[in-house]
Scaffold this motif. Structure first.
Motif, short mmCIF file in Angstrom:
data_model
loop_
_atom_site.label_atom_id
_atom_site.label_comp_id
_atom_site.label_asym_id
_atom_site.label_seq_id
_atom_site.Cartn_x
_atom_site.Cartn_y
_atom_site.Cartn_z
N SER A 133 0.83 -1.21 0.00
CA SER A 133 0.00 0.00 0.00
C SER A 133 0.87 1.25 0.00
N SER A 134 0.22 2.40 -0.17
CA SER A 134 0.97 3.66 -0.21
C SER A 134 1.65 3.94 1.13
N GLU A 135 1.15 3.31 2.22
CA GLU A 135 1.79 3.47 3.54
C GLU A 135 2.93 2.46 3.74
N GLY A 136 3.20 1.66 2.73
CA GLY A 136 4.27 0.67 2.84
C GLY A 136 3.84 -0.63 3.51
N GLU A 137 2.52 -0.76 3.67
CA GLU A 137 1.97 -1.97 4.30
C GLU A 137 1.91 -3.09 3.26
N HIS A 138 2.60 -4.20 3.52
CA HIS A 138 2.52 -5.37 2.64
C HIS A 138 1.22 -6.09 2.96
N LEU A 139 0.30 -6.13 1.99
CA LEU A 139 -1.00 -6.75 2.23
C LEU A 139 -0.95 -8.27 2.10
N GLY A 140 0.18 -8.78 1.56
CA GLY A 140 0.32 -10.21 1.30
C GLY A 140 0.50 -10.45 -0.19
N GLY A 141 0.40 -11.69 -0.60
CA GLY A 141 0.62 -11.97 -2.01
C GLY A 141 0.20 -13.36 -2.41
N PHE A 142 0.65 -13.77 -3.57
CA PHE A 142 0.30 -15.07 -4.14
C PHE A 142 1.54 -15.75 -4.71
N ILE A 143 1.51 -17.10 -4.68
CA ILE A 143 2.58 -17.88 -5.28
C ILE A 143 1.94 -18.93 -6.18
N CYS A 144 2.40 -19.04 -7.40
CA CYS A 144 1.94 -20.16 -8.24
C CYS A 144 3.09 -20.63 -9.13
N PRO A 145 2.90 -21.78 -9.80
CA PRO A 145 4.00 -22.28 -10.62
C PRO A 145 4.32 -21.35 -11.77
N GLY A 146 5.58 -21.18 -12.04
CA GLY A 146 6.01 -20.37 -13.18
C GLY A 146 6.10 -21.22 -14.43
N MET A 147 6.51 -20.61 -15.50
CA MET A 147 6.58 -21.28 -16.80
C MET A 147 7.41 -22.57 -16.74
N PRO A 148 8.61 -22.55 -16.14
CA PRO A 148 9.40 -23.78 -16.13
C PRO A 148 8.69 -24.92 -15.38
N LEU A 149 8.01 -24.60 -14.30
CA LEU A 149 7.32 -25.64 -13.53
C LEU A 149 6.09 -26.18 -14.26
N MET A 150 5.35 -25.29 -14.89
CA MET A 150 4.14 -25.74 -15.61
C MET A 150 4.53 -26.68 -16.75
N LEU A 154 3.72 -30.89 -17.06
CA LEU A 154 3.04 -31.50 -18.21
C LEU A 154 3.93 -32.55 -18.87
N ARG A 155 5.21 -32.24 -18.97
CA ARG A 155 6.11 -33.19 -19.62
C ARG A 155 6.30 -34.45 -18.79
N THR A 156 6.32 -34.32 -17.49
CA THR A 156 6.62 -35.50 -16.66
C THR A 156 5.38 -36.29 -16.26
N HIS A 157 4.20 -35.67 -16.31
CA HIS A 157 3.00 -36.40 -15.88
C HIS A 157 2.09 -36.78 -17.02
N THR A 158 2.55 -36.63 -18.25
CA THR A 158 1.80 -37.15 -19.39
C THR A 158 2.75 -38.04 -20.19
N ARG A 159 2.18 -38.88 -21.02
CA ARG A 159 3.03 -39.79 -21.80
C ARG A 159 3.48 -39.15 -23.10
N LYS A 160 2.66 -38.25 -23.66
CA LYS A 160 2.89 -37.86 -25.05
C LYS A 160 3.25 -36.38 -25.25
N ILE A 161 3.51 -35.70 -24.15
CA ILE A 161 3.96 -34.31 -24.31
C ILE A 161 5.47 -34.28 -24.20
N ARG A 162 6.11 -34.17 -25.34
CA ARG A 162 7.57 -34.15 -25.41
C ARG A 162 7.96 -33.18 -26.51
N TYR A 163 8.84 -32.24 -26.22
CA TYR A 163 9.36 -31.36 -27.28
C TYR A 163 10.62 -30.66 -26.79
N GLY A 164 11.35 -30.07 -27.69
CA GLY A 164 12.62 -29.44 -27.35
C GLY A 164 12.50 -27.94 -27.11
#
Ligand SMILES: Nc1ncnc2c1ncn2[C@@H]1O[C@H](COP(=O)(O)OP(=O)(O)O)[C@@H](O)[C@H]1O
Ligand SMILES: CC(C)(COP(=O)(O)O)[C@@H](O)C(=O)NCCC(=O)O
Ligand SMILES: [K+]
Length: 249
Positions: A133-150, A154-164
């Protein structure tokens, strides 16, 4: 010269500044401690005096790197540590020590540059959003998987998603519906990130109307920056905060 390090979950971002004027001498991104040492050793006329660093790695991993740096370059190393409050920003976590230090430093940097309310978005291994906030109060935030994790999930938990990597890069030149696996996955994940950004913007507007700044940082910042034309893309935002948290006298 001053060595600055931002040790993320995937990569170490490094840069060397001149001791007096703080001018950038060299910078890079590496994937291991050893690669960091090699990059630094290959620099011409390197004379490191001090190092400041931030790490979201385990204490053991961080101490290993610190030991290596001290042995190789005989320098003193200062580490960013958690704080309840610093430079006008109040940590909003129930347990302030649990907030990722890269998030904390990016927040310090963002609030300093904005001089008011801001939304800080970091696109690394994980994606994070933090509201200050403008008073410097951190209200909190969010964390989610980024591009490398997503991608990886998909590559490790499916059989047919493979690419370079090259095909992945080519697929991301557009966001129209994919007509092959690599396009479908890369564009799908990219749209998830872009949708995330729009949701964060909506939330920030509900708090502050139009009176806030948006900062975008992290290795994948360019994937989303055009969603928010008014945002400031600041690749070195963590380093801005690092210099504030670890002044070297
Ligand atoms: N020069 C680079 N080297 C490595 N990754 C890069 C580079 N430029 C952009 N990236 C992207 O940055 C992402 C990692 O972001 P980064 O902020 O370094 O993550 P972390 O802080 O979690 O280690 C990767 O998905 C990669 O696509
Ligand atoms: C959220 C993070 C994993 C982001 O790390 P990164 O993607 O930059 O490597 C890191 O800030 C972290 O480990 N935080 C601790 C948990 C928290 O902030 O609640
Ligand atoms: K990071």
């Amino acid at each position: 010269m001053i060595l600055e390090l931002d040790c993320g979950n995937s990569f170490i971002k490094w840069r060397v500044l001149s001791a007096l004027a703080g001018v950038l001498v060299a910078e890079g991104v590496v994937d291991s401690d050893q690669a960091l040492i090699e990059s630094l050793r290959s620099l011409d006329k390197l004379s490191l005096g001090k190092c400041r660093l931030v790490s979201v790695r385990t204490e053991d991993e961080t101490n290993l790197l610190i030991g290596l740096l001290k042995r190789e370059f005989d320098i003193s190393v200062v580490c960013a540590t958690p704080a309840r409050e610093m430079s006008g920003v109040k940590n909003g976590y129930e347990d302030y020590e649990r907030l990722g230090l890269d998030r904390w430093l990016a927040m310090l940097g963002g609030f300093h540059l904005a001089g008011g309310a801001c939304l800080v978005l970091d696109f690394g291994t994980a994606v994070t959003a933090d509201f200050i906030s403008s008073e410097g109060e951190h209200l909190g935030g969010f964390i989610c998987p980024g591009m490398p994790l997503m991608r990886h999930q998909l590559r490790t938990h499916t059989r047919k998603i493979r690419y370079g990597d090259l095909a992945a890069e080519r697929a991301l030149t557009s966001h129209v519906p994919g007509r092959n696996t690599v396009e479908a996955v890369e564009r799908g994940c990219s749209l998830m990130l872009r949708g995330f950004v729009l949701t964060q913007l909506e939330m920030a507007r509900s708090y502050w109307g139009e009176g806030f700044s948006v900062f975008i940082t992290g290795g994948d910042a360019e994937l989303v920056s055009d969603v928010v034309p008014e945002a400031r893309v600041v690749p070195d935002l963590v380093f801005v905060g690092l210099a504030m948290a670890c002044p070297l006298s």
